[in-house]
Design a protein around this motif. Structure first.
Motif, PDB file in Angstrom:
ATOM      1  N   THR A  14       0.865  -1.175   0.000  1.00  0.00           N
ATOM      2  CA  THR A  14       0.000   0.000   0.000  1.00  0.00           C
ATOM      3  C   THR A  14       0.905   1.230   0.000  1.00  0.00           C
ATOM      4  O   THR A  14       2.012   1.203   0.544  1.00  0.00           O
ATOM      5  CB  THR A  14      -0.920   0.044   1.233  1.00  0.00           C
ATOM      6  OG1 THR A  14      -0.123   0.049   2.420  1.00  0.00           O
ATOM      7  CG2 THR A  14      -1.878  -1.126   1.238  1.00  0.00           C
TER       8      THR A  14
ATOM      9  N   SER B  51       0.653   5.410   0.788  1.00  0.00           N
ATOM     10  CA  SER B  51      -0.091   6.585   1.240  1.00  0.00           C
ATOM     11  C   SER B  51       0.622   7.832   0.740  1.00  0.00           C
ATOM     12  O   SER B  51       1.842   7.961   0.889  1.00  0.00           O
ATOM     13  CB  SER B  51      -0.177   6.609   2.769  1.00  0.00           C
ATOM     14  OG  SER B  51      -0.871   5.480   3.250  1.00  0.00           O
TER      15      SER B  51
ATOM     16  N   SER C 187      -6.581  -1.215  -6.237  1.00  0.00           N
ATOM     17  CA  SER C 187      -7.654  -0.417  -5.650  1.00  0.00           C
ATOM     18  C   SER C 187      -7.046   0.857  -5.077  1.00  0.00           C
ATOM     19  O   SER C 187      -5.826   0.944  -4.886  1.00  0.00           O
ATOM     20  CB  SER C 187      -8.387  -1.184  -4.538  1.00  0.00           C
ATOM     21  OG  SER C 187      -7.495  -1.502  -3.474  1.00  0.00           O
ATOM     22  N   GLY C 188      -7.880   1.869  -4.828  1.00  0.00           N
ATOM     23  CA  GLY C 188      -7.372   3.115  -4.295  1.00  0.00           C
ATOM     24  C   GLY C 188      -8.424   3.840  -3.494  1.00  0.00           C
ATOM     25  O   GLY C 188      -9.602   3.462  -3.485  1.00  0.00           O
ATOM     26  N   TRP C 189      -8.011   4.899  -2.819  1.00  0.00           N
ATOM     27  CA  TRP C 189      -8.956   5.678  -2.018  1.00  0.00           C
ATOM     28  C   TRP C 189      -8.682   7.172  -2.192  1.00  0.00           C
ATOM     29  O   TRP C 189      -7.572   7.608  -2.464  1.00  0.00           O
ATOM     30  CB  TRP C 189      -8.894   5.287  -0.541  1.00  0.00           C
ATOM     31  CG  TRP C 189      -7.529   5.375   0.092  1.00  0.00           C
ATOM     32  CD1 TRP C 189      -6.974   6.441   0.735  1.00  0.00           C
ATOM     33  CD2 TRP C 189      -6.554   4.332   0.149  1.00  0.00           C
ATOM     34  NE1 TRP C 189      -5.728   6.145   1.178  1.00  0.00           N
ATOM     35  CE2 TRP C 189      -5.430   4.854   0.849  1.00  0.00           C
ATOM     36  CE3 TRP C 189      -6.504   3.006  -0.314  1.00  0.00           C
ATOM     37  CZ2 TRP C 189      -4.288   4.099   1.095  1.00  0.00           C
ATOM     38  CZ3 TRP C 189      -5.370   2.264  -0.076  1.00  0.00           C
ATOM     39  CH2 TRP C 189      -4.288   2.793   0.618  1.00  0.00           C
ATOM     40  N   ASN C 190      -9.738   7.956  -2.090  1.00  0.00           N
ATOM     41  CA  ASN C 190      -9.726   9.425  -2.153  1.00  0.00           C
ATOM     42  C   ASN C 190      -9.274   9.973  -3.504  1.00  0.00           C
ATOM     43  O   ASN C 190      -9.002  11.171  -3.629  1.00  0.00           O
ATOM     44  CB  ASN C 190      -8.856  10.021  -1.041  1.00  0.00           C
ATOM     45  CG  ASN C 190      -9.478   9.844   0.326  1.00  0.00           C
ATOM     46  OD1 ASN C 190     -10.682   9.646   0.443  1.00  0.00           O
ATOM     47  ND2 ASN C 190      -8.672   9.898   1.374  1.00  0.00           N
TER      48      ASN C 190
ATOM     49  N   THR D 290      -9.261   8.725  -8.130  1.00  0.00           N
ATOM     50  CA  THR D 290      -9.364   7.690  -9.158  1.00  0.00           C
ATOM     51  C   THR D 290      -8.014   7.593  -9.855  1.00  0.00           C
ATOM     52  O   THR D 290      -7.342   8.612 -10.067  1.00  0.00           O
ATOM     53  CB  THR D 290     -10.454   8.016 -10.189  1.00  0.00           C
ATOM     54  OG1 THR D 290     -10.178   9.288 -10.804  1.00  0.00           O
ATOM     55  CG2 THR D 290     -11.822   8.075  -9.524  1.00  0.00           C
TER      56      THR D 290
ATOM     57  N   ALA E  26     -11.356  13.104  -6.037  1.00  0.00           N
ATOM     58  CA  ALA E  26     -12.725  12.650  -5.822  1.00  0.00           C
ATOM     59  C   ALA E  26     -13.609  13.880  -5.662  1.00  0.00           C
ATOM     60  O   ALA E  26     -13.126  15.007  -5.526  1.00  0.00           O
ATOM     61  CB  ALA E  26     -12.801  11.765  -4.580  1.00  0.00           C
TER      62      ALA E  26
ATOM     63  N   ILE F 186      -4.262  10.685  -0.104  1.00  0.00           N
ATOM     64  CA  ILE F 186      -4.795   9.676  -1.013  1.00  0.00           C
ATOM     65  C   ILE F 186      -3.934   8.435  -0.882  1.00  0.00           C
ATOM     66  O   ILE F 186      -2.916   8.438  -0.186  1.00  0.00           O
ATOM     67  CB  ILE F 186      -4.833  10.165  -2.481  1.00  0.00           C
ATOM     68  CG1 ILE F 186      -3.400  10.361  -3.011  1.00  0.00           C
ATOM     69  CG2 ILE F 186      -5.639  11.449  -2.597  1.00  0.00           C
ATOM     70  CD1 ILE F 186      -3.333  10.682  -4.494  1.00  0.00           C
TER      71      ILE F 186
ATOM     72  N   PHE G 206      -3.265   3.993  -2.445  1.00  0.00           N
ATOM     73  CA  PHE G 206      -3.696   2.863  -3.248  1.00  0.00           C
ATOM     74  C   PHE G 206      -3.047   1.584  -2.747  1.00  0.00           C
ATOM     75  O   PHE G 206      -2.057   1.611  -2.004  1.00  0.00           O
ATOM     76  CB  PHE G 206      -3.354   3.081  -4.735  1.00  0.00           C
ATOM     77  CG  PHE G 206      -1.891   3.320  -5.017  1.00  0.00           C
ATOM     78  CD1 PHE G 206      -0.998   2.262  -5.160  1.00  0.00           C
ATOM     79  CD2 PHE G 206      -1.406   4.610  -5.155  1.00  0.00           C
ATOM     80  CE1 PHE G 206       0.339   2.471  -5.420  1.00  0.00           C
ATOM     81  CE2 PHE G 206      -0.057   4.847  -5.418  1.00  0.00           C
ATOM     82  CZ  PHE G 206       0.813   3.778  -5.547  1.00  0.00           C
ATOM     83  N   GLN G 207      -3.640   0.483  -3.161  1.00  0.00           N
ATOM     84  CA  GLN G 207      -3.052  -0.840  -2.943  1.00  0.00           C
ATOM     85  C   GLN G 207      -2.615  -1.379  -4.290  1.00  0.00           C
ATOM     86  O   GLN G 207      -3.274  -1.156  -5.309  1.00  0.00           O
ATOM     87  CB  GLN G 207      -4.060  -1.781  -2.289  1.00  0.00           C
ATOM     88  CG  GLN G 207      -3.489  -3.169  -1.990  1.00  0.00           C
ATOM     89  CD  GLN G 207      -4.383  -3.979  -1.069  1.00  0.00           C
ATOM     90  OE1 GLN G 207      -4.985  -3.441  -0.147  1.00  0.00           O
ATOM     91  NE2 GLN G 207      -4.479  -5.270  -1.320  1.00  0.00           N
TER      92      GLN G 207
END
Length: 434
Positions: free
Chosen positions: A346, A348, A376-379, A381, A394, A408, A410-411
């Motif tokens: 991951t 950050s 996959s990811g967060w906060n 695209t 986002a 933000i 991602f994995q």
């Protein structure tokens, strides 16, 4: 915070040694910086120009025009590719044009209009030649060592510039490109919906492809620029089959057989085909990257292109210019932390707006090390999932005020290289890293 920084530097140095290039483990005390040139001459394409001039360089340095893919920018390609680092090593100047022509994938280099297909006709090709002329006049750039390279739309423009201006460019390296004259017009662009990249419109004979280049500059009888071609076998956006069409075009231009004179594997998963002439010189060579998608150039490929140009060899006396950059003048700062295990990791990322103006919508460009693929990811695209990646805001974090930060992450899976990206660009501008 950096993860295992000394180990990562050792891995990077070992990887570069494989291709015959060893970079210093620490950067110079005074580093050059990317600079925008706002007035560089005739600019019918309305393009932006950034230039990277290394502190140490020959009196008459070589010039590389490095062009981004659709939706990218010159500063983004500067941050996400290895050409600037190689310029520091070998003393050539890099021009990073930014396309302004809108197409289905954002801003792309114009390889479709009638004006762009005629030498001196206008649009982006004329603007790019103006940039080259500016660097020759301003920095003493060597007119006998001018080269073009680019990714996707930039790879297409590389083919384009070699066809239109064989008297300006001495060689080119096209990543994920298409042959010159592949796109019929604006309606036939962008990739994915055109006859060119859809298959049928690109299936021409070597003679037809070669004639297209010869007709671009009628009456020209001088030497043609050498070309290096790169394509991933799993590229679904600009199909891998187009590599063969490029080969057919340029081998025909040089009067060569479409059968390679040699085939080898410079690195794992790289298949290189070379097409030599009767003297043993190699005007055309093509790399097939097994399993790679629309994600080139990856690690080590820029160095291979620079070696093909011959810019990895010293040329003439060297001058040194000290460039002073005040700390904190970058418009953004990025910190990243990697947590890795077995075949996964991951990452950050914290983005800070260090400028004085709020950002209403942002995108962060960076290049993942080879073998890393986002799952996959967060906060944000993320697209594409490997290679040169763009993370876009986002809905809930689109506004980034001065001195404000956003986190933000991602994995991803990996095949052994767990390093974080070496550089980042926010909305096309290079960021400081910490």
């Amino acid at each position: 915070m950096k993860v295992n920084r000394s180990l990562l530097l050792a891995v990077a140095a070992a990887a570069l040694t494989v291709v015959g290039l060893v970079l210093p483990a620490t950067p110079p005390a005074a580093a050059a910086s990317l600079t925008e040139v706002t007035s560089f001459g005739n600019n019918p394409g309305g393009m932006r120009m950034h230039v990277y001039v290394p502190d140490s360089r020959p009196t008459n340095p070589g010039i590389v025009v490095a062009m981004h893919g659709c939706g990218g920018s010159g500063p983004g390609f500067y941050a996400s590719s290895e050409f600037a680092g190689l310029a520091d090593r070998y003393g050539f100047i890099v021009i990073y044009p930014s396309a302004q022509q809108q197409a289905g994938f954002g801003k792309c280099f114009d390889t479709w209009s009638d004006a762009a297909k005629r030498r001196g006709g206008g649009s982006d090709p004329v603007s790019i030649v103006s940039m080259v002329n500016y660097v020759q006049q301003r920095y003493g750039g060597d007119p006998n060592r001018v080269y073009a390279t680019g990714s996707s739309s930039g790879g297409m423009m590389t083919n384009h510039m070699l066809a239109l201006y064989p008297d300006v460019f001495k060689a080119g390296a096209a990543f994920m490109g298409v042959p010159f004259q592949c796109f019929a017009n604006a309606a036939d662009y962008p990739p994915g919906s055109s006859k060119c990249t859809g298959g049928g419109g690109a299936n021409r004979t070597p003679q037809q492809w070669g004639d297209a280049v010869r007709q671009a500059y009628p009456g020209y009888t001088g030497p043609r620029p050498r070309i290096q071609l790169w394509h991933g076998t799993a590229d679904n956006l600009v199909p891998y089959a187009l590599l063969q069409e490029e080969i057919e075009q340029w081998t025909n231009v040089f009067g060569l057989s479409q059968t390679p004179t040699s085939t080898d594997t410079p690195q794992a998963n790289w298949t290189r085909r070379r097409y030599a002439d009767s003297s043993g010189a190699i005007p055309v060579e093509a790399y097939s990257i097994q399993g790679a998608g629309h994600s080139l150039p990856a690690g080590g490929m820029a160095a291979q292109a620079i070696a093909f140009f011959g810019l990895d060899r010293a040329s003439g006396p060297t001058t040194t210019t000290t460039t002073t950059t005040e700390p904190g003048t970058e418009p953004c700062r990025v910190t990243s932390t990697v947590n890795a295990w077995n075949a996964g990791l991951t990452e950050s990322i914290t983005i800070t707006n260090t400028g004085t103006t709020a950002l209403n919508g942002w995108s962060l460009d960076f290049t993942l090390p080879g073998g890393q693929t986002i799952t996959s990811g967060w906060n944000a695209t993320y697209s594409p999932s490997s290679g040169q990646v763009t993370a876009r805001n986002a809905a809930h974090n689109a506004t980034l005020a001065p001195n404000a930060s956003v986190e933000i992450g991602f994995q991803a899976t990996h095949t052994g290289d767990t390093a974080e990206p070496a550089a980042f660009a926010l909305n096309g501008m290079a960021c400081a890293t910490a």
